[in-house]
Design an enzyme around this catalytic site. Structure first.
Site, PDB file in Angstrom:
ATOM      1  N   CYS A 239       0.836  -1.204   0.000  1.00 17.25           N
ATOM      2  CA  CYS A 239       0.000   0.000   0.000  1.00 17.25           C
ATOM      3  C   CYS A 239       0.875   1.260   0.000  1.00 17.25           C
ATOM      4  O   CYS A 239       1.524   1.549  -0.993  1.00 17.25           O
ATOM      5  CB  CYS A 239      -0.986  -0.011   1.166  1.00 17.25           C
TER       6      CYS A 239
ATOM      7  N   GLU B 233      -1.379  -8.589   3.993  1.00 13.76           N
ATOM      8  CA  GLU B 233      -1.253  -9.003   5.394  1.00 13.76           C
ATOM      9  C   GLU B 233      -2.614  -9.082   6.088  1.00 13.76           C
ATOM     10  O   GLU B 233      -2.758  -9.774   7.106  1.00 13.76           O
ATOM     11  CB  GLU B 233      -0.321  -8.042   6.153  1.00 13.76           C
TER      12      GLU B 233
ATOM     13  N   HIS C 124      -3.418  -4.770   0.601  1.00 17.08           N
ATOM     14  CA  HIS C 124      -2.926  -5.169   1.923  1.00 17.08           C
ATOM     15  C   HIS C 124      -3.015  -6.692   2.070  1.00 17.08           C
ATOM     16  O   HIS C 124      -3.940  -7.209   2.698  1.00 17.08           O
ATOM     17  CB  HIS C 124      -3.747  -4.498   3.029  1.00 17.08           C
TER      18      HIS C 124
END
Length: 255
Positions: A124, A230, A228
């Site tokens: 990001c 994660e 994102h």
């Protein structure tokens, strides 16, 4: 023999509370991928006798070389908008809150990582920071202007929930990691601006043409994605992205 690559993770800073912080998902994703993550925080110093030259500001920042000697890779994380003055633009109305301490510190860190061929992954804001540090401009607000997006890139759904697809370039590392098409989440209103001479290869786009990923094929691992992953670690595709980064860092360490 080293079993887990040591990954430096860039932390964030809250100017109001004066506190460093980092969202837990970054650390959890790296642990899941077999890494040992450690947090690096930006230095908080007001530059004395400085009149606004961004390159001079970057040159003043010192990065502890012994720390970089110890780590096997760097994860550049998400966060606030980057000051457009660092990539040669003026601040537009759509640009958000700026944290110049972090901007200048990460700019220096990216350049050192690129020069020293330290495996690096940007997520990001991280992809934007990596690009801006190498002289690439950003679109400051995807909801306005000539680079306006047709897709809502600042989703209102839960963070783990994918809202649009990205398409990867044939033969690219990103295609190897996430496939030809990949469902992703989306929490950004800025992106790498199109039609530039890039110091890397653009290898992923959203369905409406917004740049979603790049990589530098001549480096051990220097890549970024606009989403994102994660926050989607429940997805095997996103876990594979982190595992590929982990393996590249381990290989580069010589272990």
């Amino acid at each position: 023999m080293k079993q887990r690559p040591l990954i430096a993770v860039t932390g964030d800073y809250d100017t109001e509370s004066g506190r460093y912080f980092l969202k837990r998902e970054y650390m959890e994703a790296l642990w899941t991928a077999g890494c040992a993550p450690v947090i690096l925080e930006p230095k908080i110093e007001v530059p004395m006798n400085w009149s606004g030259d961004r390159e001079e500001y970057i040159e003043r920042i010192e990065i502890e070389e012994e720390i970089l000697d110890a780590v096997d890779g760097i994860l550049f994380t998400g966060g606030n908008d980057i000051d457009p003055n660092f990539y040669g633009d003026t601040i537009e109305q759509g640009c958000g809150t700026l944290i110049p301490y972090r901007d200048v510190w990460e700019m220096k860190l990216v350049r050192i990582a690129y020069e020293r061929n330290i495996p690096s992954l940007g997520l990001c804001r991280g992809i934007q920071s990596m690009a801006a540090a190498l002289g690439v401009k950003l679109t400051q607000d995807l909801s306005s202007g000539k680079d306006q997006s047709e897709i809502r890139h600042g989703q209102k759904a839960p963070t783990w929930y994918p809202t649009h697809q990205v398409v990867t370039k044939e033969g690219s590392l990103l295609r190897e990691m996430v496939g030809e098409k990949c469902w992703v989440n989306s929490f950004h209103h800025q992106a790498i601006a199109p039609d530039q001479d890039y110091p890397f290869e653009i290898t992923a786009w959203s369905e409406d043409g917004i740049i979603e990923g790049f990589e530098a094929p001549d480096k051990a691992f220097f890549a970024g994605v606009q989403w994102h992953p994660e926050r989607m670690i429940h997805d095997e595709v996103q876990r594979h992205l982190f595992r590929t980064f982990a393996l590249a860092a381990l290989k580069a360490s010589g272990e």
